[in-house]
Design an enzyme around this catalytic site. Structure first.
Site, PDB file in Angstrom:
ATOM      1  N   ARG A  59       0.802  -1.242   0.085  1.00 37.27           N
ATOM      2  CA  ARG A  59       0.247   0.117  -0.051  1.00 37.27           C
ATOM      3  C   ARG A  59       0.879   1.235  -0.065  1.00 37.27           C
ATOM      4  O   ARG A  59       0.319   2.403  -0.587  1.00 37.27           O
ATOM      5  CB  ARG A  59      -0.932  -0.084   1.315  1.00 37.27           C
ATOM      6  CG  ARG A  59      -2.073  -0.902   1.079  1.00 37.27           C
ATOM      7  CD  ARG A  59      -3.109  -1.184   2.284  1.00 37.27           C
ATOM      8  NE  ARG A  59      -2.545  -1.490   3.435  1.00 37.27           N
ATOM      9  CZ  ARG A  59      -2.372  -2.849   3.757  1.00 37.27           C
ATOM     10  NH1 ARG A  59      -2.916  -3.764   3.342  1.00 37.27           N
ATOM     11  NH2 ARG A  59      -1.724  -2.986   4.986  1.00 37.27           N
ATOM     12  N   GLU A  96       5.141  -9.515  16.415  1.00 36.48           N
ATOM     13  CA  GLU A  96       4.758 -10.214  17.825  1.00 36.48           C
ATOM     14  C   GLU A  96       4.959 -11.688  17.869  1.00 36.48           C
ATOM     15  O   GLU A  96       5.585 -12.224  19.049  1.00 36.48           O
ATOM     16  CB  GLU A  96       2.952  -9.972  17.906  1.00 36.48           C
ATOM     17  CG  GLU A  96       2.392 -10.184  19.070  1.00 36.48           C
ATOM     18  CD  GLU A  96       1.063  -9.827  19.023  1.00 36.48           C
ATOM     19  OE1 GLU A  96       0.473  -9.789  17.921  1.00 36.48           O
ATOM     20  OE2 GLU A  96       0.217 -10.355  19.943  1.00 36.48           O
TER      21      GLU A  96
HETATM   22  P1  AMP Z   1       4.006  -1.878  11.738  1.00 36.43           P
HETATM   23  O1  AMP Z   1       5.399  -2.671  11.401  1.00 36.43           O
HETATM   24  O2  AMP Z   1       3.643  -2.618  13.047  1.00 36.43           O
HETATM   25  O3  AMP Z   1       4.195  -0.667  12.007  1.00 36.43           O
HETATM   26  O4  AMP Z   1       2.905  -2.267  10.895  1.00 36.43           O
HETATM   27  C1  AMP Z   1       3.028  -1.418   9.662  1.00 36.43           C
HETATM   28  C2  AMP Z   1       2.193  -2.137   8.308  1.00 36.43           C
HETATM   29  O5  AMP Z   1       1.286  -2.947   8.723  1.00 36.43           O
HETATM   30  C3  AMP Z   1       1.684  -1.108   7.615  1.00 36.43           C
HETATM   31  O6  AMP Z   1       2.619  -1.115   5.954  1.00 36.43           O
HETATM   32  C4  AMP Z   1       0.414  -1.454   7.573  1.00 36.43           C
HETATM   33  O7  AMP Z   1       0.130  -1.301   5.998  1.00 36.43           O
HETATM   34  C5  AMP Z   1       0.231  -2.730   8.175  1.00 36.43           C
HETATM   35  N1  AMP Z   1      -0.825  -2.608   9.261  1.00 36.43           N
HETATM   36  C6  AMP Z   1      -0.584  -2.832  10.677  1.00 36.43           C
HETATM   37  N2  AMP Z   1      -1.780  -2.618  11.414  1.00 36.43           N
HETATM   38  C7  AMP Z   1      -2.719  -2.346  10.507  1.00 36.43           C
HETATM   39  C8  AMP Z   1      -4.064  -1.859  10.629  1.00 36.43           C
HETATM   40  N3  AMP Z   1      -4.589  -1.979  11.860  1.00 36.43           N
HETATM   41  N4  AMP Z   1      -4.872  -1.633   9.467  1.00 36.43           N
HETATM   42  C9  AMP Z   1      -4.120  -1.728   8.189  1.00 36.43           C
HETATM   43  N5  AMP Z   1      -3.002  -1.899   7.834  1.00 36.43           N
HETATM   44  C10 AMP Z   1      -2.287  -2.460   9.127  1.00 36.43           C
END
Ligand code: AMP
Length: 173
Positions: A59, A96
């Site tokens: 995305r 996680e």
């Molecule tokens: P993080 O590494 O935990 O910051 O996760 C980021 C990536 O996971 C991003 O590229 C988002 O597209 C996806 N992502 C994580 N949580 C969500 C959520 N609640 N809704 C949509 N996309 C998410």
């Protein structure tokens, strides 16, 4: 800008129970909303002497490519392992459960390049942190990391405290 929130669809329990998924396809489907999101980034980075925009699969590509195009600079894809055809550098980070890895072509960033990194959403910040570190290790100067959505309660910014961070829309729990 807060009106953009109305364009984002919220899906409970996707992809697993307990997760509220922020679905940006509804924002993308709306021409004005998509343009406003891209324009917000473009106005922020237009006069910052940017060399290239890095986007994270999948995305993140959509926003980062549109911003790069408007700025008249190149786009650099960061992908999941095994997708990029040339020599890559990679970084693993913990989730996680287990680990994940991101890859970038080793010659994509030249020392001194002024880089903006864009992704759709920051949750825990692990993904963006890994990419930011890759950019730094290549000698790139990370001007800012930009997100459309920040899930403030997950404290992803703490992972990114070495870098400037901007988010368009913030969500509290
Ligand atoms: P993080 O590494 O935990 O910051 O996760 C980021 C990536 O996971 C991003 O590229 C988002 O597209 C996806 N992502 C994580 N949580 C969500 C959520 N609640 N809704 C949509 N996309 C998410």
């Amino acid at each position: 800008m807060e009106s953009l929130k109305k364009k984002i669809r919220e899906i409970p329990d996707f992809p697993k129970p307990g997760i509220l998924f922020y679905d940006i396809t509804t924002l993308l489907r709306d021409g004005e909303a998509f343009r406003e999101a891209v324009r917000t980034f473009v106005e922020r980075y237009r006069d910052r002497d940017i060399s290239a925009v890095v986007g994270i699969e999948a995305r993140g590509f959509i926003f980062a490519a549109a911003v790069a195009h408007e700025l008249g600079v190149g786009f650099i894809p960061v992908r999941k392992p095994g997708k990029l055809p040339y020599k890559t550098i990679r970084k693993s980070y913990s989730l996680e459960y287990g680990t994940d890895t991101v890859e970038m072509h080793e010659d994509a960033i030249r020392p001194g390049d002024r880089i903006v990194l864009i992704d759709d959403l920051i949750a825990t910040g692990g993904t963006a942190r890994a990419v930011a570190d890759l950019i730094h290790e290549c000698g790139g100067e990370l001007v800012e990391i930009g997100f459309v959505i920040e899930l403030d309660f997950l404290k992803g910014r703490e992972q990114l405290k070495d870098y400037p961070v901007f988010s368009m829309l913030t969500y509290q729990e």
